[in-house]
Design an enzyme around this catalytic site. Structure first.
Site, PDB file in Angstrom:
ATOM      1  N   GLY A   1      -1.233  12.113   3.872  1.00 37.19           N
ATOM      2  CA  GLY A   1      -1.021  10.695   3.563  1.00 37.19           C
ATOM      3  C   GLY A   1       0.258  10.542   2.746  1.00 37.19           C
ATOM      4  O   GLY A   1       0.348   9.698   1.845  1.00 37.19           O
TER       5      GLY A   1
ATOM      6  N   ASP B   1      -2.941  13.924  11.933  1.00 32.75           N
ATOM      7  CA  ASP B   1      -4.009  12.931  11.857  1.00 32.75           C
ATOM      8  C   ASP B   1      -5.086  13.562  10.980  1.00 32.75           C
ATOM      9  O   ASP B   1      -5.700  14.564  11.364  1.00 32.75           O
ATOM     10  CB  ASP B   1      -4.535  12.639  13.276  1.00 32.75           C
ATOM     11  CG  ASP B   1      -5.709  11.677  13.266  1.00 32.75           C
ATOM     12  OD1 ASP B   1      -6.206  11.347  12.167  1.00 32.75           O
ATOM     13  OD2 ASP B   1      -6.135  11.262  14.360  1.00 32.75           O
TER      14      ASP B   1
ATOM     15  N   GLY C   1       2.306   7.069   2.158  1.00 30.25           N
ATOM     16  CA  GLY C   1       1.692   5.914   1.495  1.00 30.25           C
ATOM     17  C   GLY C   1       2.282   5.630   0.120  1.00 30.25           C
ATOM     18  O   GLY C   1       3.273   6.254  -0.280  1.00 30.25           O
ATOM     19  N   GLN C   2       1.658   4.690  -0.590  1.00 27.60           N
ATOM     20  CA  GLN C   2       2.199   4.242  -1.885  1.00 27.60           C
ATOM     21  C   GLN C   2       2.323   5.403  -2.863  1.00 27.60           C
ATOM     22  O   GLN C   2       3.364   5.587  -3.492  1.00 27.60           O
ATOM     23  CB  GLN C   2       1.304   3.146  -2.487  1.00 27.60           C
ATOM     24  CG  GLN C   2       1.902   2.523  -3.743  1.00 27.60           C
ATOM     25  CD  GLN C   2       0.875   1.772  -4.597  1.00 27.60           C
ATOM     26  OE1 GLN C   2      -0.338   1.879  -4.384  1.00 27.60           O
ATOM     27  NE2 GLN C   2       1.361   1.025  -5.569  1.00 27.60           N
TER      28      GLN C   2
ATOM     29  N   LYS D   1     -15.861   5.888  -2.633  1.00 28.28           N
ATOM     30  CA  LYS D   1     -15.298   6.554  -3.809  1.00 28.28           C
ATOM     31  C   LYS D   1     -16.382   7.283  -4.599  1.00 28.28           C
ATOM     32  O   LYS D   1     -16.184   8.425  -5.029  1.00 28.28           O
ATOM     33  CB  LYS D   1     -14.553   5.546  -4.700  1.00 28.28           C
ATOM     34  CG  LYS D   1     -13.260   5.029  -4.085  1.00 28.28           C
ATOM     35  CD  LYS D   1     -12.321   6.163  -3.740  1.00 28.28           C
ATOM     36  CE  LYS D   1     -11.006   5.727  -3.153  1.00 28.28           C
ATOM     37  NZ  LYS D   1     -10.223   6.848  -2.613  1.00 28.28           N
TER      38      LYS D   1
ATOM     39  N   TYR E   1     -15.501   0.466   0.138  1.00 22.97           N
ATOM     40  CA  TYR E   1     -14.492   1.304  -0.518  1.00 22.97           C
ATOM     41  C   TYR E   1     -15.101   1.990  -1.745  1.00 22.97           C
ATOM     42  O   TYR E   1     -14.957   3.196  -1.943  1.00 22.97           O
ATOM     43  CB  TYR E   1     -13.319   0.409  -0.914  1.00 22.97           C
ATOM     44  CG  TYR E   1     -12.196   1.079  -1.661  1.00 22.97           C
ATOM     45  CD1 TYR E   1     -11.327   1.954  -1.024  1.00 22.97           C
ATOM     46  CD2 TYR E   1     -11.972   0.796  -3.016  1.00 22.97           C
ATOM     47  CE1 TYR E   1     -10.281   2.541  -1.713  1.00 22.97           C
ATOM     48  CE2 TYR E   1     -10.924   1.373  -3.704  1.00 22.97           C
ATOM     49  CZ  TYR E   1     -10.075   2.244  -3.059  1.00 22.97           C
ATOM     50  OH  TYR E   1      -9.042   2.819  -3.743  1.00 22.97           O
TER      51      TYR E   1
ATOM     52  N   ASP F   1       1.740  13.141   7.519  1.00 19.92           N
ATOM     53  CA  ASP F   1       1.241  11.778   7.748  1.00 19.92           C
ATOM     54  C   ASP F   1       1.116  11.559   9.250  1.00 19.92           C
ATOM     55  O   ASP F   1       1.532  12.421  10.035  1.00 19.92           O
ATOM     56  CB  ASP F   1       2.164  10.730   7.097  1.00 19.92           C
ATOM     57  CG  ASP F   1       1.358   9.525   6.613  1.00 19.92           C
ATOM     58  OD1 ASP F   1       0.460   9.060   7.349  1.00 19.92           O
ATOM     59  OD2 ASP F   1       1.601   9.049   5.492  1.00 19.92           O
TER      60      ASP F   1
ATOM     61  N   ILE G   1      -2.225   0.582  -9.051  1.00 22.83           N
ATOM     62  CA  ILE G   1      -0.991   1.313  -9.361  1.00 22.83           C
ATOM     63  C   ILE G   1       0.205   0.454  -8.991  1.00 22.83           C
ATOM     64  O   ILE G   1       0.306  -0.042  -7.860  1.00 22.83           O
ATOM     65  CB  ILE G   1      -0.956   2.668  -8.626  1.00 22.83           C
ATOM     66  CG1 ILE G   1      -2.106   3.528  -9.150  1.00 22.83           C
ATOM     67  CG2 ILE G   1       0.378   3.366  -8.838  1.00 22.83           C
ATOM     68  CD1 ILE G   1      -2.242   4.856  -8.461  1.00 22.83           C
TER      69      ILE G   1
HETATM   70  N1  SER Z   1      -5.801  -0.342  -5.668  1.00 17.81           N
HETATM   71  C1  SER Z   1      -7.101  -0.219  -5.051  1.00 17.81           C
HETATM   72  C2  SER Z   1      -7.485  -1.456  -4.341  1.00 17.81           C
HETATM   73  O1  SER Z   1      -7.125  -2.503  -4.799  1.00 17.81           O
HETATM   74  C3  SER Z   1      -8.131   0.093  -6.085  1.00 17.81           C
HETATM   75  O2  SER Z   1      -8.264   1.433  -6.207  1.00 17.81           O
HETATM   76  O3  SER Z   1      -8.180  -1.387  -3.387  1.00 17.81           O
END
Ligand code: SER
Length: 311
Positions: free
Chosen positions: A8, A48, A11-12, A141, A137, A34, A167
């Site tokens: 990944g 992948d 990504g950010q 986690k 989500y 990626d 972040i």
């Molecule tokens: N930055 C994430 C989100 O907003 C939270 O971990 O989904």
């Protein structure tokens, strides 16, 4: 010398983690994977993360000893397709844990403030408390933290994770998250565009500037294993603010900055269940977590970097 694989990497977090780790371990020792390889990066490869055998081949071929698994479908996007969110978030993690078991790798996976749900204490949310997430989500986690601990206890896989807040960064935009507004607003403000905020004005959430997030990743992964009581799911935070607090800080620096609120019901519902501020003492005690960036310094730096980049 370490041999690191970032899954990944486009990504950010991955974009900036790649540079950060290459400065410390050398270009050739940080392989960036990626869905699309980056043709201008000779140590970038196509992968992948759902493909367990492709991952295994790469880890074997490059003699990888450390995996940063940064694959994620974020919170707001996850609510649009919960089955896909589960498949991607858990699939990438399980593949990383299994290959780590096979080849003896260390594994990092980000957890999140999204691991907490509305039953958790809102202020100074403790490290160990009721979680009960109500988004897919968050469920991923919490499960990810538990699976990482399971692989450690059962198979000795050195899997570690932190619960990241939102972040804030200026190299690569996040996508599909509930905290994305706190990044996007800077792009609008610097470009002189009106910002439409999807989060209620007074909704506080924990946040962190990217340089601190990169230190958190690296400091946890290089911490003395014997000191780690929790190992997974460390609360980490650097600041807590609401849109109205952040926008006032931006307006102090860009007086022409304009915004209005058009609250997104999904992001409203997700963020209303998250903590207002985390207690990150366990991370401070167990691996010396100590963020350097506060709100004013972050706002100054974001505006200055984006002015150079966008104007
Ligand atoms: N930055 C994430 C989100 O907003 C939270 O971990 O989904």
């Amino acid at each position: 010398m370490k041999k690191i694989l970032i899954v990944g990497a486009g990504g950010q977090i991955g974009t900036e983690l790649k540079t950060y780790l290459r400065e410390r371990y050398g270009e050739a020792n940080v392989i960036a994977a990626d869905l699309q390889a980056n043709p201008s990066d000779q140590y970038s490869i196509q992968l992948d993360a759902m493909d367990a055998s492709a991952l295994s081949l790469i880890v074997n071929k490059h003699k990888i000893d450390t995996i940063y698994n940064l694959v994620a479908l974020l919170s707001a996007r996850g609510e649009q397709d919960p089955a896909l969110a589960w498949k991607i978030n858990m699939g990438a993690l399980l593949n990383a844990l299994e290959v780590a078991r096979q080849y003896g790798c260390q594994v990092f996976t980000p957890s999140s403030i999204g691991a907490f749900g509305p039953d958790a204490p809102k202020e100074n949310t403790p490290q160990d408390t009721i979680m009960h997430p109500t988004t897919v989500y968050g469920i991923c986690k919490v499960t990810g933290e538990l699976m990482s601990n399971y692989y450690y206890q059962r198979f000795g896989v050195d899997a570690r994770s932190v619960r990241f807040p939102g972040i804030i960064s200026n190299a690569s935009l996040p996508g599909g998250g509930t905290t994305d507004y706190a990044v996007e607003v800077f792009y609008s403000a610097v470009k002189g565009e009106k910002f439409i905020c999807p989060i209620p004005a007074d909704r506080r959430m924990d946040m962190m500037y990217m340089p601190d997030a990169l230190d958190a990743l690296h400091d946890l992964m290089t911490a003395d294993s014997d000191r780690l009581v929790h190992r997974n799911g460390y609360n980490v935070t650097a600041m807590s603010f609401s849109p109205e607090i952040l926008f006032a800080k931006i307006k102090e620096r860009i007086p022409t900055f304009e915004y209005e609120y058009a609250v997104d019901p999904i992001k409203d519902s997700i963020s209303s269940g998250w903590p207002d501020s985390l207690d990150d003492n366990c991370a401070r005690i167990e691996w010396d977590w100590n963020p350097k960036w506060g709100l004013d310094a972050m706002v100054d730096d974001m505006i200055s970097v984006l002015r150079k980049k966008l104007l």
